[in-house]
Design a protein around this motif. Structure first.
Motif, PDB file in Angstrom:
ATOM      1  N   ALA A 207      22.219  60.865  25.790  1.00 36.34           N
ATOM      2  CA  ALA A 207      22.754  59.641  25.196  1.00 36.34           C
ATOM      3  C   ALA A 207      23.816  59.990  24.151  1.00 36.34           C
ATOM      4  O   ALA A 207      23.746  61.040  23.512  1.00 36.34           O
ATOM      5  N   PRO A 208      24.807  59.108  23.943  1.00 38.61           N
ATOM      6  CA  PRO A 208      25.794  59.350  22.886  1.00 38.61           C
ATOM      7  C   PRO A 208      25.098  59.495  21.533  1.00 38.61           C
ATOM      8  O   PRO A 208      24.145  58.765  21.243  1.00 38.61           O
ATOM      9  N   PHE A 209      25.589  60.411  20.706  1.00 39.10           N
ATOM     10  CA  PHE A 209      24.874  60.778  19.484  1.00 39.10           C
ATOM     11  C   PHE A 209      24.592  59.590  18.567  1.00 39.10           C
ATOM     12  O   PHE A 209      23.480  59.451  18.045  1.00 39.10           O
ATOM     13  N   THR A 210      25.596  58.723  18.362  1.00 45.13           N
ATOM     14  CA  THR A 210      25.417  57.619  17.405  1.00 45.13           C
ATOM     15  C   THR A 210      24.441  56.568  17.941  1.00 45.13           C
ATOM     16  O   THR A 210      23.954  55.726  17.194  1.00 45.13           O
ATOM     17  N   HIS A 211      24.181  56.615  19.245  1.00 44.99           N
ATOM     18  CA  HIS A 211      23.130  55.773  19.842  1.00 44.99           C
ATOM     19  C   HIS A 211      21.776  56.496  19.774  1.00 44.99           C
ATOM     20  O   HIS A 211      20.767  55.927  19.359  1.00 44.99           O
ATOM     21  N   LEU A 212      21.803  57.754  20.133  1.00 51.80           N
ATOM     22  CA  LEU A 212      20.596  58.590  20.162  1.00 51.80           C
ATOM     23  C   LEU A 212      19.803  58.531  18.851  1.00 51.80           C
ATOM     24  O   LEU A 212      18.580  58.351  18.852  1.00 51.80           O
ATOM     25  N   ILE A 213      20.509  58.695  17.730  1.00 55.12           N
ATOM     26  CA  ILE A 213      19.818  58.801  16.449  1.00 55.12           C
ATOM     27  C   ILE A 213      19.112  57.510  16.053  1.00 55.12           C
ATOM     28  O   ILE A 213      18.143  57.537  15.298  1.00 55.12           O
ATOM     29  N   PHE A 214      19.567  56.370  16.588  1.00 56.38           N
ATOM     30  CA  PHE A 214      18.914  55.101  16.259  1.00 56.38           C
ATOM     31  C   PHE A 214      17.475  55.087  16.774  1.00 56.38           C
ATOM     32  O   PHE A 214      16.640  54.324  16.276  1.00 56.38           O
ATOM     33  N   SER A 215      17.172  55.965  17.720  1.00 57.18           N
ATOM     34  CA  SER A 215      15.791  56.049  18.228  1.00 57.18           C
ATOM     35  C   SER A 215      14.821  56.503  17.137  1.00 57.18           C
ATOM     36  O   SER A 215      13.613  56.277  17.243  1.00 57.18           O
ATOM     37  N   ARG A 217      14.749  55.179  14.307  1.00 62.19           N
ATOM     38  CA  ARG A 217      14.299  53.902  13.750  1.00 62.19           C
ATOM     39  C   ARG A 217      13.378  53.165  14.729  1.00 62.19           C
ATOM     40  O   ARG A 217      12.305  52.709  14.348  1.00 62.19           O
ATOM     41  N   THR A 218      13.823  53.081  15.985  1.00 65.41           N
ATOM     42  CA  THR A 218      13.063  52.263  16.934  1.00 65.41           C
ATOM     43  C   THR A 218      11.710  52.896  17.262  1.00 65.41           C
ATOM     44  O   THR A 218      10.720  52.174  17.403  1.00 65.41           O
TER      45      THR A 218
END
Lengths: 300, 300
Positions: A207-215, A217-218
Motif C-alpha cells: 500500500a502507498p506509505f501515507t495510506h499504510l500508516i493510517f492502519s 490508527r484503524t
C-alpha cells in the motif's frame, strides 16, 4: 609499538570518539554533543574539552573525523566525493587542518550520487562504515543496509561504493510516534514482537506509505493492536516499508548496533531476506583506520 | 416558511457551525475549538456558548453534527456505518439526544470498511460531504478526492459509498515541514509553483515515499530548489505521491476549500488527471440537509 590516534563520528545529535592504538580501540567517549548543540565557532573548544583527558595523557594526537561534522552545518564543509568512490577517492578529498592546540586533524568527505530510484542522494559517515565492512569481510561485492535515522541501502563492487539510497525510516518513525495523531494519547509503550511483525507483514502488501500508516490508527480503533503496542506496530510498518523495496531472497549485510540489526533481522523473516549483522562501531573504526593509513601513506 | 436548524462540523482542531434555513446557510461560525481543546465533560456547555447568539434569537433549534465529535474522543461515540453505505444507513445509525438546554441533537456516524489496498479504514465527516456531492451533482457514479489532514479517495455508486482510502497527506506535510530535518533552519517560505510542480513530477517517478522525501534535502543542498521554496516542493511531493496512486486519465471530483482544490488541480496537470472542484462547505451542508430530512422523515 602502534601509535595512538583518535577516531571520531560526529553527527547531528551525537558525538562519539575512540582512542585508538593502531586498528584497536582502547577507550571510548559518547556524548549527546551533536552539531545541533554546538555553535558554529565553538567546534574547536568543544572538541578540546571532550578530548581533554586523552590529550593530556598522550599529547596532541592525530584526529580523524567523519559524519555531519563535514556538512554545511558542521565545523568545516567538505565537498562530497561523487559515486563511484573508493578509499583513495575519499582520502583525496579529505580536508586536513591543524587544531588550535596543535593536533593534525582530518575530516572525511561524504559521498553523493543518484539513487537507483533516480533521486539525488547523499551520505556522511556511512561511507566510512562501508569501507570498514569491506575491509573486515572482503568479498567481490557487498549489499549493505545501514539502518538509522536516515537508513542507507548501499552497493559496493570491489571495494568501491557504486550506488546507494536513503530511507528516512528512523526519523519518520520518531515523527509519527511523537508528533502525529497515530501516537497521540498513548499509554507507556511496550516491546511487542507480534505487533512489530504484523506491521512488517502489513507493509509487505504494497500500500502507498501515507495510506499504510493510517492502519496504526484503524487497527488501534478496532482493537487489533493493543494501546501499549502502537510503537511496535509503527516500527514494523516503517522498517517493513523500507525493506519491501528490496528483492525477495536478497542476502545483505545489516550494519549497526546489535539492538537495531536484531530488529531488522526480525523484520527480514517474513520478507524472505537474509540479513547478516555487522557491528556498526567495528565497521566505522576499521573504515577510519583504513583511511588514516591512506592519509599517512602507509598500508593498513 | 422553511424552518431554521443548525449544521455543525466538529473536528479534531476546528469547529464550524452553519445557521440554516432549509437547505440554505444564513450565518456561519468558525472557531479553533476542536475536540483537542474540549474536556470530555465540557461539550454541552462549550456548544451552548458557541451557539449562544443563534439560540437566543431562534430558541432551541435542532442541531445536526458530524465529524470527530462522534469519535471515542468526542462528545458521544457513535459506531461507524459499515461499507457499502448510503444516506438511509447513516440515518439509521445516527445518535439522537436532547441537549441540557432542550435542543434536539443528532450525531451522524462515520463509515468504515476495507480500503482498495486491503487496509482497515475509517472516515468521520467526509461521508456527509460525499452525500452532498451526490445530491448536488447527481450521477450514476462518483470518484471523489477529499484533500486535507487525512485525505480521502472515495467511490460512490448510485448514491452509495462503496469504498474509500485515507492518505495522511496533510499531516505528513505538517510533520515534515515543522518537525523534520527537511524543514529545519529554513527562512520564511514563499509559494513557488515551479518548486511545487517539480515535487509533483518527482513523486510521479514512483520512488518509495521515505526515500522520495529525502530529495527535499538533497535538492536544497544542491541548490536545485531555493531555501524559500522547500515547503512548496514538499507540498508537491506529498500531494503528488497521493495522486500517483490513481490511474492516469481518471476524472474525479476534488472536494474542499477553493485554495486546496486549486492546489490539487495544479498537481493533476502533470499526472494527467482531470479533477473537477466542488466546494467542501456546500457539499457538507447539502449532505447534512439530506440527512436531516431523512431523520425527520421528510423528503429533501
Amino acid at each position: 609499538m602502534k601509535t595512538h590516534w583518535i577516531a571520531i563520528d560526529w553527527g547531528t545529535t551525537n558525538f562519539r570518539a575512540f582512542l585508538m592504538q593502531g586498528s584497536k580501540p582502547v577507550s571510548r567517549i559518547s556524548q549527546p554533543c551533536g552539531l545541533l548543540s554546538v555553535e558554529k565557532d565553538q567546534f574547536a573548544p568543544t572538541l578540546q574539552a571532550l578530548l581533554q583527558t586523552w590529550l593530556e595523557e598522550y599529547g596532541n594526537l592525530p584526529i580523524v573525523m567523519a559524519g555531519m561534522v563535514g556538512s554545511q552545518q558542521g565545523w568545516h564543509e567538505v565537498s562530497y566525493a561523487p559515486l563511484p568512490c573508493m578509499a583513495k577517492n575519499l582520502a583525496a578529498r579529505t580536508l586536513a587542518f591543524t587544531t588550535p592546540w596543535g593536533s593534525t586533524a582530518w575530516i572525511i568527505p561524504g559521498a553523493n550520487g543518484n539513487s537507483p530510484f533516480s533521486q539525488p542522494d547523499v551520505m556522511r559517515g556511512e561511507e566510512v562504515q562501508l569501507l570498514g565492512l569491506a575491509s573486515l569481510h572482503p568479498a567481490y561485492q557487498h549489499t549493505a543496509l545501514l539502518p538509522g535515522t536516515h537508513s542507507k541501502h548501499a552497493y559496493m563492487v570491489n571495494g568501491e561504493i557504486t550506488s546507494f539510497a536513503t530511507f528516512m525510516t528512523g526519523e519518520i518513525f520518531s515523527l509519527l510516534s511523537q508528533h502525529s495523531i497515530l501516537g497521540r494519547a498513548l499509554p507507556e509503550q511496550q516491546e511487542d514482537a507480534d505487533a512489530f511483525l504484523l506491521g512488517v507483514k502489513t507493509a509487505q502488501q504494497g500500500a502507498p506509505f501515507t495510506h499504510l500508516i493510517f492502519s496504526a490508527r484503524t487497527r488501534r480503533l478496532a482493537g487489533e493492536i493493543a494501546e501499549t503496542s502502537v510503537h511496535s506496530y509503527l516500527s514494523g510498518l516503517t522498517i517493513g516499508y523500507e525493506l519491501q523495496a528490496l528483492p525477495t531472497g536478497l542476502q545483505a549485510w545489516v550494519v549497526g548496533s546489535p539492538a537495531l540489526t536484531a530488529r531488522y533481522q526480525l523484520a527480514a523473516g517474513p520478507l524472505d531476506l537474509n540479513l547478516i549483522p555487522a557491528n556498526g562501531d567495528d565497521c566505522f573504526i576499521h573504515g577510519l583506520w583504513h583511511l588514516f593509513c591512506q592519509l599517512q601513506g602507509t598500508p593498513s
